[in-house]
Write an enzyme that holds these catalytic residues in place. Structure first.
Site, short mmCIF file in Angstrom:
data_model
loop_
_atom_site.label_atom_id
_atom_site.label_comp_id
_atom_site.label_asym_id
_atom_site.label_seq_id
_atom_site.Cartn_x
_atom_site.Cartn_y
_atom_site.Cartn_z
N GLU A 31 53.64 44.93 40.47
CA GLU A 31 52.38 44.18 40.64
C GLU A 31 51.54 44.24 39.37
O GLU A 31 51.78 45.06 38.48
CB GLU A 31 51.58 44.71 41.83
N LYS A 88 41.39 39.11 40.66
CA LYS A 88 42.24 39.91 41.55
C LYS A 88 42.67 39.02 42.71
O LYS A 88 41.85 38.54 43.46
CB LYS A 88 41.44 41.12 42.06
N LYS A 110 46.39 54.68 49.31
CA LYS A 110 45.41 55.43 48.54
C LYS A 110 44.57 56.32 49.45
O LYS A 110 44.16 55.90 50.52
CB LYS A 110 44.49 54.47 47.79
N SER A 117 42.77 45.97 54.32
CA SER A 117 43.44 45.23 53.25
C SER A 117 44.43 44.21 53.80
O SER A 117 45.16 44.47 54.76
CB SER A 117 44.18 46.21 52.34
N ALA A 118 44.48 43.06 53.13
CA ALA A 118 45.46 42.02 53.47
C ALA A 118 46.89 42.51 53.20
O ALA A 118 47.85 41.89 53.66
CB ALA A 118 45.18 40.75 52.69
N ASP A 119 47.03 43.61 52.48
CA ASP A 119 48.38 44.18 52.25
C ASP A 119 49.07 44.47 53.58
O ASP A 119 50.30 44.33 53.70
CB ASP A 119 48.30 45.50 51.45
N ASP A 163 36.76 46.30 56.99
CA ASP A 163 37.50 46.21 55.73
C ASP A 163 38.92 46.75 55.89
O ASP A 163 39.15 47.96 55.85
CB ASP A 163 36.75 46.96 54.61
N VAL A 202 49.26 43.95 46.01
CA VAL A 202 50.51 44.20 46.75
C VAL A 202 50.86 42.97 47.58
O VAL A 202 52.00 42.48 47.56
CB VAL A 202 50.39 45.46 47.63
N1 PSU Z 1 46.57 51.32 44.35
C1 PSU Z 1 46.22 51.81 43.14
N2 PSU Z 1 45.59 50.98 42.28
C2 PSU Z 1 45.34 49.68 42.59
C3 PSU Z 1 45.71 49.17 43.87
C4 PSU Z 1 46.32 50.03 44.71
O1 PSU Z 1 46.44 52.97 42.84
O2 PSU Z 1 44.78 48.97 41.75
C5 PSU Z 1 45.46 47.71 44.20
C6 PSU Z 1 46.75 47.08 44.74
O3 PSU Z 1 46.95 45.87 44.05
C7 PSU Z 1 46.44 46.81 46.20
C8 PSU Z 1 44.99 46.51 46.12
O4 PSU Z 1 47.20 45.77 46.74
O5 PSU Z 1 44.49 47.50 45.22
C9 PSU Z 1 44.31 46.55 47.46
O6 PSU Z 1 43.06 45.96 47.37
P1 PSU Z 1 42.23 45.63 48.70
O7 PSU Z 1 41.88 46.97 49.26
O8 PSU Z 1 41.03 44.86 48.20
O9 PSU Z 1 43.12 44.81 49.57
MN MN Z 2 39.17 44.96 51.44
#
Ligand code: PSU
Ligand code: MN
Length: 309
Positions: free
Chosen positions: A25, A87, A160, A141-143, A139, A107
């Site tokens: 990614e 992003k 994380k 994540s869409a992941d 909140d 992701v």
């Molecule tokens: N884990 C990390 N660093 C990052 C991310 C995850 O250690 O930068 C990123 C990945 O791209 C993941 C995104 O898909 O953060 C998730 O963001 P959000 O919580 O806004 O969906």
């Molecule tokens: Mn989010």
């Protein structure tokens, strides 16, 4: 291949010949780490994957195409672009493509690009997941939804630790996503190896993982698989000490009113400051470890006796 995708010749050849390819990614490069450590890490990951005999394909959006594999100029552009680089998650992909923006894929968006290109294995640092306090902020994540629908295996060091790990695992279970522990029964906590939470199955070698992927996808069960690979012992940070740093980072985000897709990059940068760079060093080490396992897994998948349906 879909006309919106632009693979490098190296990746196109490898895919045509059925050789192992590993997706990487770009959000972790542009929004997860500072320049120039991000560029150094990105190049290092590609080299590690090549050393294992696989081809790396870093995914990003540039000039209206989803790039599958980046040359050095493109990598530099993403790593040093700062705020100009968007992003991109599933929601953001169409806008970035139509407007010609420079975008790094999360992701979720990387899984989409990988699947369209025919890449089944993807290495990253950590998944997005259910944020702490999601019961009021919503909140998530869409992941997680992407893992429910897109058939790619994501090799990561867990989700994380800034997230709510029990809730993240509950959502993955509901959405039917296998969470495999690589050499562990426990879901790793990103910066540390243990969370006290169980994975759905322990795997001790990549061939077993490859067979599970094949069994799932041959059956028509579309969707992703998480291969949770703990950070190497020597690079792990103390879980309890990290928890205090995370609390401080979360309080900072709260005080500044950080919302939406800015939350994760803000927390990662805050943690880096609070830990005096130790979180960044750990992050780099665990991603490298994941890239190696992903390359071996990609090789094991191509080596299964019968090609994937
Ligand atoms: N884990 C990390 N660093 C990052 C991310 C995850 O250690 O930068 C990123 C990945 O791209 C993941 C995104 O898909 O953060 C998730 O963001 P959000 O919580 O806004 O969906
Ligand atoms: Mn989010």
């Amino acid at each position: 291949m879909h006309p919106t995708l632009l693979p490098t010749p190296e990746v196109a050849d490898a895919l045509n010949e059925g050789r192992p390819v590993v997706a990487l990614e770009s959000t972790v490069i542009s929004h997860g780490m500072p320049y120039p450590k991000n560029l150094e890490t990105a190049r290092g990951l590609e080299a590690l994957i090549r050393a294992e005999g696989a081809v790396p394909a870093t995914i990003a959006v540039l000039d209206g195409r989803i790039r599958i594999g980046l040359d050095d100029t493109a990598l530099e552009r993403l790593a040093s672009g700062g705020k100009e680089v968007l992003k991109l998650s599933r929601r953001d992909l169409p806008v970035a493509l139509a407007t010609g923006a420079v975008g790094a894929t999360t992701v979720a968006a990387t899984m989409i690009g990988a699947r369209l290109a025919g890449i089944r294995i993807f290495a990253t640092g950590g998944l997005g997941g259910v944020h702490r306090g999601a019961e009021t902020s919503f909140d998530v994540s869409a992941d997680l939804d992407e893992l429910a629908r897109t058939s790619v295996c994501v090799v990561c060091a867990g989700a994380k630790s800034i997230l709510d790990l029990p809730k993240t695992l509950e959502v993955l279970e509901t959405r039917g996503v296998p969470v495999l522990g690589f050499g562990t029964e426990e879901f790793p906590a990103f910066y540390s190896r243990n969370s006290g939470l169980p994975v759905s199955h322990r795997c001790d070698n990549v061939t077993e993982v490859a067979r599970i992927l094949r069994a799932k996808w041959d059956l028509g069960l579309e969707g992703g698989v998480v291969l949770a690979n703990p950070i190497p012992e020597a690079d792990a940070l103390d879980g309890a000490a990290m928890e205090a740093c995370i609390a401080e980072a979360l309080a900072d985000a709260d005080a500044k009113g950080i919302k939406g897709k800015a939350v994760t990059p803000f927390l990662l940068a805050a943690l880096e400051r609070i830990t005096a760079g130790r979180s960044l060093t750990a992050n780099m080490a665990l991603i490298r470890n994941n890239a190696i396992v992903a390359a071996r897994l990609a090789a094991a998948l191509t080596a299964l006796p019968r090609p994937m349906a």
